[in-house]
Design a protein around this motif. Sequence first.
Motif, PDB file in Angstrom:
ATOM      1  N   ASN A   8      40.748 -10.555  21.790  1.00 36.17           N
ATOM      2  CA  ASN A   8      40.596 -11.871  22.396  1.00 36.17           C
ATOM      3  C   ASN A   8      40.184 -11.808  23.863  1.00 36.17           C
ATOM      4  O   ASN A   8      39.287 -12.527  24.282  1.00 36.17           O
ATOM      5  CB  ASN A   8      41.905 -12.658  22.261  1.00 36.17           C
ATOM      6  N   ASN A   9      40.854 -10.957  24.631  1.00 41.63           N
ATOM      7  CA  ASN A   9      40.525 -10.928  26.059  1.00 41.63           C
ATOM      8  C   ASN A   9      39.094 -10.482  26.296  1.00 41.63           C
ATOM      9  O   ASN A   9      38.448 -10.889  27.253  1.00 41.63           O
ATOM     10  CB  ASN A   9      41.494 -10.005  26.806  1.00 41.63           C
ATOM     11  N   TYR A  14      32.560 -13.760  27.583  1.00 38.18           N
ATOM     12  CA  TYR A  14      31.453 -14.621  27.173  1.00 38.18           C
ATOM     13  C   TYR A  14      31.779 -16.079  27.465  1.00 38.18           C
ATOM     14  O   TYR A  14      32.919 -16.491  27.448  1.00 38.18           O
ATOM     15  CB  TYR A  14      31.168 -14.455  25.670  1.00 38.18           C
ATOM     16  N   LYS A  15      30.723 -16.873  27.677  1.00 37.74           N
ATOM     17  CA  LYS A  15      30.937 -18.299  27.973  1.00 37.74           C
ATOM     18  C   LYS A  15      31.424 -19.038  26.727  1.00 37.74           C
ATOM     19  O   LYS A  15      31.190 -18.618  25.604  1.00 37.74           O
ATOM     20  CB  LYS A  15      29.620 -18.933  28.449  1.00 37.74           C
ATOM     21  N   VAL A  16      32.043 -20.177  26.995  1.00 41.55           N
ATOM     22  CA  VAL A  16      32.535 -21.004  25.883  1.00 41.55           C
ATOM     23  C   VAL A  16      31.404 -21.329  24.908  1.00 41.55           C
ATOM     24  O   VAL A  16      31.558 -21.238  23.696  1.00 41.55           O
ATOM     25  CB  VAL A  16      33.171 -22.300  26.420  1.00 41.55           C
ATOM     26  N   GLU A  17      30.239 -21.698  25.443  1.00 43.44           N
ATOM     27  CA  GLU A  17      29.114 -22.083  24.581  1.00 43.44           C
ATOM     28  C   GLU A  17      28.730 -20.939  23.652  1.00 43.44           C
ATOM     29  O   GLU A  17      28.311 -21.155  22.517  1.00 43.44           O
ATOM     30  CB  GLU A  17      27.873 -22.436  25.411  1.00 43.44           C
ATOM     31  N   LEU A  42      41.918 -23.632  25.273  1.00 45.84           N
ATOM     32  CA  LEU A  42      42.898 -22.874  24.486  1.00 45.84           C
ATOM     33  C   LEU A  42      42.514 -21.433  24.195  1.00 45.84           C
ATOM     34  O   LEU A  42      43.327 -20.662  23.711  1.00 45.84           O
ATOM     35  CB  LEU A  42      43.143 -23.594  23.146  1.00 45.84           C
ATOM     36  N   ARG A  43      41.261 -21.082  24.455  1.00 45.21           N
ATOM     37  CA  ARG A  43      40.812 -19.795  23.930  1.00 45.21           C
ATOM     38  C   ARG A  43      41.413 -18.582  24.634  1.00 45.21           C
ATOM     39  O   ARG A  43      41.394 -17.483  24.086  1.00 45.21           O
ATOM     40  CB  ARG A  43      39.285 -19.693  23.943  1.00 45.21           C
ATOM     41  N   ASP A  44      41.943 -18.766  25.848  1.00 42.89           N
ATOM     42  CA  ASP A  44      42.546 -17.595  26.499  1.00 42.89           C
ATOM     43  C   ASP A  44      44.044 -17.540  26.252  1.00 42.89           C
ATOM     44  O   ASP A  44      44.743 -16.703  26.794  1.00 42.89           O
ATOM     45  CB  ASP A  44      42.250 -17.614  27.999  1.00 42.89           C
ATOM     46  N   LYS A  45      44.569 -18.458  25.443  1.00 41.10           N
ATOM     47  CA  LYS A  45      45.992 -18.466  25.169  1.00 41.10           C
ATOM     48  C   LYS A  45      46.317 -17.642  23.942  1.00 41.10           C
ATOM     49  O   LYS A  45      45.479 -17.400  23.087  1.00 41.10           O
ATOM     50  CB  LYS A  45      46.467 -19.911  24.943  1.00 41.10           C
ATOM     51  N   GLN A  46      47.564 -17.207  23.877  1.00 38.12           N
ATOM     52  CA  GLN A  46      48.043 -16.590  22.652  1.00 38.12           C
ATOM     53  C   GLN A  46      49.529 -16.838  22.523  1.00 38.12           C
ATOM     54  O   GLN A  46      50.227 -17.004  23.517  1.00 38.12           O
ATOM     55  CB  GLN A  46      47.758 -15.095  22.637  1.00 38.12           C
TER      56      GLN A  46
END
Lengths: 381, 456
Positions: A8-9, A14-17, A42-46
Amino acid sequence: MPFGNTHNNFKLNYKVEDEFPDLSKHNNHMAKVLTKEIYGKLRDKQTPSGYTLDDVIQTGVDNPGHPFIMTVGCVAGDEESYEIFKDLLDPIISDRHSGYKPTDKHKTDLNFENLKGGDDLDPNYVLSSRVRTGRSIKGFTLPPHNSRGERRGIEKLSVEALTSLDGEFKGKYYPLKSMTDAEQDQLINDHFLFDKPVSPLLTCAGMARDWPDARGIWHNDNKSFLVWVNEEDHLRVISMQQGGNMREVFRRFCVGLNKIEEIFKKHNHGFMWNEHLGYILTCPSNLGTGLRGGVHVKLPKLSTHAKFEEILTRLRLQKRGTGGVDTASVGGVFDISNADRLGSSEVAQVQLVVDGVKLMVEMEKKLEKGEAIDSMIPAQK
Amino acid sequence: MAGPFTRLISGRNTAVLLASLGAGTMATGFLMTENNSLVAEAKKMLYPPSSDFPDLRKHNNCMAAALTPAVYAKLRDKLTPNNWTLDQCIQTGVDNPGHPFIKTVGCVAGDEESYEVFAELFDPIIKDRHNGYDPRTMTHPTDLDASKVFTPSHDLSLPGSSVHLSAAPTCVEPYFSFFPVSVFLLQITNGVFDEKYVLSSRVRTGRSIRGLSLPPACSRAERREVERVVVMALAGLKGDLAGRYYGLGDMTDKEQQQLIDDHFLFDKPVSPLLTCAFMARDWPDARGIWHNNEKTFLIWVNEEDHTRVISMEKGGNMKRVFERFCRGLKQVEQLIQERGWEFMWNERLGYILTCPSNLGTGLRAGVHVRLPNLSKDSRFSKILDNLRLQKRGTGGVDTAATGDTFDISNNDRLGKSEVELVQLLVDGVNYLIECEKKLEKGHDIKVPAPITQFRK
């Protein structure tokens, strides 16, 4: 997946797009709710066990869905998923559960005595009665995410709990990987055996990993109370019998569940539950009671009536074929069950089934006599 | 790049969670002084490798044969720089016990480093699968020596003897000095088959783009990057190699039908060997097919590997197929290098691909050939074995032959160079055709001596 934080990290470079999934052809709850903004947030959360947003949504990305059937399109990997990813999951829960709000409280009522009636559904029409739910065991991650070690831990604990039951609940555990051919045939004939999931909704969510390791079926000697271990949830608990005595089915369901819960609590591994979402299960569609109470009922005339669907909707019921979800009806026999899971209690949901089926059987009898049923069509419950 | 977790977890949540996991106060106190994923650490303590070791008793694949509890214990908690783990490599082998007759590999790489970080598992698997090739001691031949010539044989019916490598007069330029297949300047002999028997000829390989994770592991952004890099490079091809890209997600029905008719279209993997290895995620995002206008050079993007490169044509001119293959590959490599990219390659393992079975050359050269008489001969399989060839049905891997037509291709991938493998295929197919002709006339055939595995 139980594999660290799955890359994930690294993706954050890379960009969100660039990472945002292409959902242009998708029709599921996740695709309707997920925006680039939510994804970016939310994408950097776990979760503490390493479950990430991409893990939650993978099944919905891989399964665009069907124009007529709205699937959920996401799963939880652990109890904390519903908290950490609430910006995504709360709107999905609201969509799926008739507008349930993040501030709403869910009522749990497993006291079978609160059910009115239910012991007199006409067995000429109601062939069998069944109530099922799921339970997740605190301290373990859920089937999309758990490791082999955890899954085996769940199995061990569950088997310990179940084999300590006695009386009407005395029974035996059959692990999937070591059952004999004779046992397997018997379980198939009893309609108890569950098989390796083939539905991509489940396989893309990682739930079939390591099959059949630590999966199994427990049932009582009377074959009226059955528990699936490590299929789509940690536990699926089923009470069933031939005929129309839903009251007795529900009694056994409640008593058995409560006994099992006591044992798990003693081991410091109670069931996952909170007052907002009720019982926590893998799929958001099963939150709340996780309860599907239903009957196999003969409704050849009513099922072809123009208002059949509307009647079901008003009664807060749903129909399925007799093979279960996503099957067709055979010979006018339908599986009729409660549509709701979250926002009403177990007793209330089973009450809807009992009352609704009773009404529909009356309607069927009327139609048999050639009479109209328009006056019987109920108001929206 | 170590340090997988960069987020601090709130102290209270962690304490509650650790308690629910059964970790005592002491353990909790100890763990909470660490500044990384505390629950992951707690989990590792609660679940030693032995509790996670897969049950492989009913399994028949290379991974199951090689994975011992000791190796698992050593490697379970390791991570590649891209955070890929052993469990992810082996998941497909755990989920697919295999078949008593067909030994699958049972593991995949998530990135180039998988083969290093998990070498203790991959090396024995590679050895098992590639006829004893030992990555610890051997190097994959690159054959840069253009002046090497094999003694030609006049007896065309003896396999392994007619490797006619005419030395190219030019020297190998420094530009290509690390390009392992500059030996393509040399010629393959006897590479034009009798078209009474050979219906079509084909050579395929795979290439991975260094720096991007492989299909089991790649994120959507990485996969789209692979597509971007490759499609941009392919747009630079000219002449008989000029062509067009068709993205799987946005091809028209008409284009789709045409690609099906040309036998070019690949579909979403259904084989659990691939789906359990996470290769079908996000389908059809960033997948596509490129082919030249002449329909003789074809590239699959983001299927089982970053790229699969295919040269093919009807008929028996394997020589031309291979020349175009080499030329095309060389040009594509040049085009990506111009933009600062390169293929994954090292001298231990050759070209790095997702499945260990495709390491080395990743090359499968084959023909569709009619062998009505030979295929009924009881010695057919043995002849193929000795020639280091394999047969498949005309639908490709795991299909049955239709009629008397077989897909015959090289067995080996690693330990022999591209030229050697194609020569082997050429010699072998010629031999099979000779056998077929003999049987047609009612003469007897000989089972050839087995070809040796590796040069010493």
